[in-house]
Design a protein around this motif. Structure first.
Motif, PDB file in Angstrom:
ATOM      1  N   SER A  56      -1.309   0.985  -8.468  1.00 38.34           N
ATOM      2  CA  SER A  56      -2.715   0.562  -8.516  1.00 38.34           C
ATOM      3  C   SER A  56      -2.817  -0.881  -9.001  1.00 38.34           C
ATOM      4  O   SER A  56      -1.939  -1.388  -9.703  1.00 38.34           O
ATOM      5  CB  SER A  56      -3.522   1.477  -9.452  1.00 38.34           C
ATOM      6  N   SER A  57      -3.907  -1.535  -8.651  1.00 37.61           N
ATOM      7  CA  SER A  57      -4.092  -2.941  -9.026  1.00 37.61           C
ATOM      8  C   SER A  57      -4.155  -3.110 -10.536  1.00 37.61           C
ATOM      9  O   SER A  57      -3.641  -4.083 -11.085  1.00 37.61           O
ATOM     10  CB  SER A  57      -5.362  -3.489  -8.374  1.00 37.61           C
ATOM     11  N   TYR A 117       4.934  -6.116  -4.000  1.00 35.83           N
ATOM     12  CA  TYR A 117       4.076  -6.229  -5.180  1.00 35.83           C
ATOM     13  C   TYR A 117       4.458  -7.420  -6.064  1.00 35.83           C
ATOM     14  O   TYR A 117       3.739  -7.721  -7.024  1.00 35.83           O
ATOM     15  CB  TYR A 117       4.172  -4.957  -6.030  1.00 35.83           C
TER      16      TYR A 117
END
Length: 286
Positions: free
Chosen positions: A47-48, A161
């Motif tokens: 998740s961010s 990421y």
């Protein structure tokens, strides 16, 4: 795969003493590369908010226990590597045949060993090795070698990421937190590290120990040989660890890190005789 074959042949000509080792390991690496094309895994989603927290704290993206493993393909590769050891690695032949037979007879729990490696459960590994009557190091070697394609597939997916071309200040893998097993200088003189577990490569600063981050020049030593100018071994007197370094600017062959690791074992022996230890992960070191 052609690059692996060509590089192995070049090294065998340069260092004939490594021919038996490379005859085996090059086939293992080829089997791993071939297996990569069959790996089927879901993506690992971060998740961010969690990503922002990890980046701010300079934490690895995941814990090793979170790696996804294609169990079917890992089982197929496990048998292939056992067969290669039977034919090309006499010292591993017995263990290979025992483990292959136990796997086929379903008396050997491959998934249990994989889980134990991912979770660093030494007691479980010792128990499983005892049940199969093989050394723990061989159990780890065959299992980890079979996991490599899945680990690399996850690592490559997780790279998305990470900031592109960023210099990572820490000496542990930004993907999984494991230590490096090799450093190398690229054609521009930048220093990179390779993860001993998932094979991710990342850029670090040129100076200091990659394990303890000590920058005291008096505690940072190295040795090399005029006959192998592409190699150097960095030693740290602060943490008493060492890492092998490859300078691609002085190399006239294609660079395949796994081949360079196994064809430079004489450097490990020399460093350990000097009282230094290697900081790589359990599976890689085995």
């Amino acid at each position: 795969m052609d690059q692996i074959k060509k590089t192995a042949d070049v090294i065998k000509k340069i260092r004939p003493v490594y021919q038996p080792i490379l005859d085996f390991y090059s086939q293992v690496f080829l089997a791993q590369e071939e297996s990569r094309s069959h790996i089927e895994l879901s993506s690992i989603i971060i998740s961010s908010d969690l990503l922002a927290m990890k980046q701010e704290s300079q934490l690895p993206l995941i814990d090793p226990s979170e790696f996804l493993i294609d169990m079917d393909e890992t089982g197929v590769l496990f048998v292939k590597i056992c067969d290669l050891a039977r034919d090309l690695a006499p010292e591993l032949s017995r263990g290979a045949q025992v483990l292959k037979g136990a796997l086929q007879e379903k008396t050997f729990e491959l998934e249990t060993v994989i889980t134990a490696i991912l979770n660093n459960q030494d007691a479980v590994l010792e128990q499983q090795a005892g049940k199969s009557d093989v050394p723990v190091s061989e159990l780890i070697f065959f299992t980890y070698s079979s996991m490599v394609p899945s680990l690399q597939a996850c690592s490559e997916q997780l790279e998305t990421y990470l900031p592109p071309l960023a210099e990572i200040k820490k000496g542990y893998c930004p993907i999984c937190g494991n230590p490096p097993d090799m450093a190398f200088f690229d054609e521009d003189g930048k220093r990179h590290l390779k993860c001993s577990f998932c094979s991710h490569r990342w850029n670090v600063g040129r100076m200091g120990c990659v394990f303890c981050e000590n920058n005291d020049k008096d505690q940072q030593l190295y040795f090399f040989s005029d006959e192998e100018k592409e190699y150097r071994v960095n030693l740290c007197d602060h943490c008493r660890q060492y890492i092998k370094v490859v300078d691609l600017r002085k190399m006239d062959r294609a660079f395949f890190p796994a081949l360079e690791l196994v064809s430079s074992l004489h450097l490990d022996i020399k460093a350990r005789k000097k009282g230094y230890r290697n900081g790589s992960s359990m599976a890689s070191d085995a």
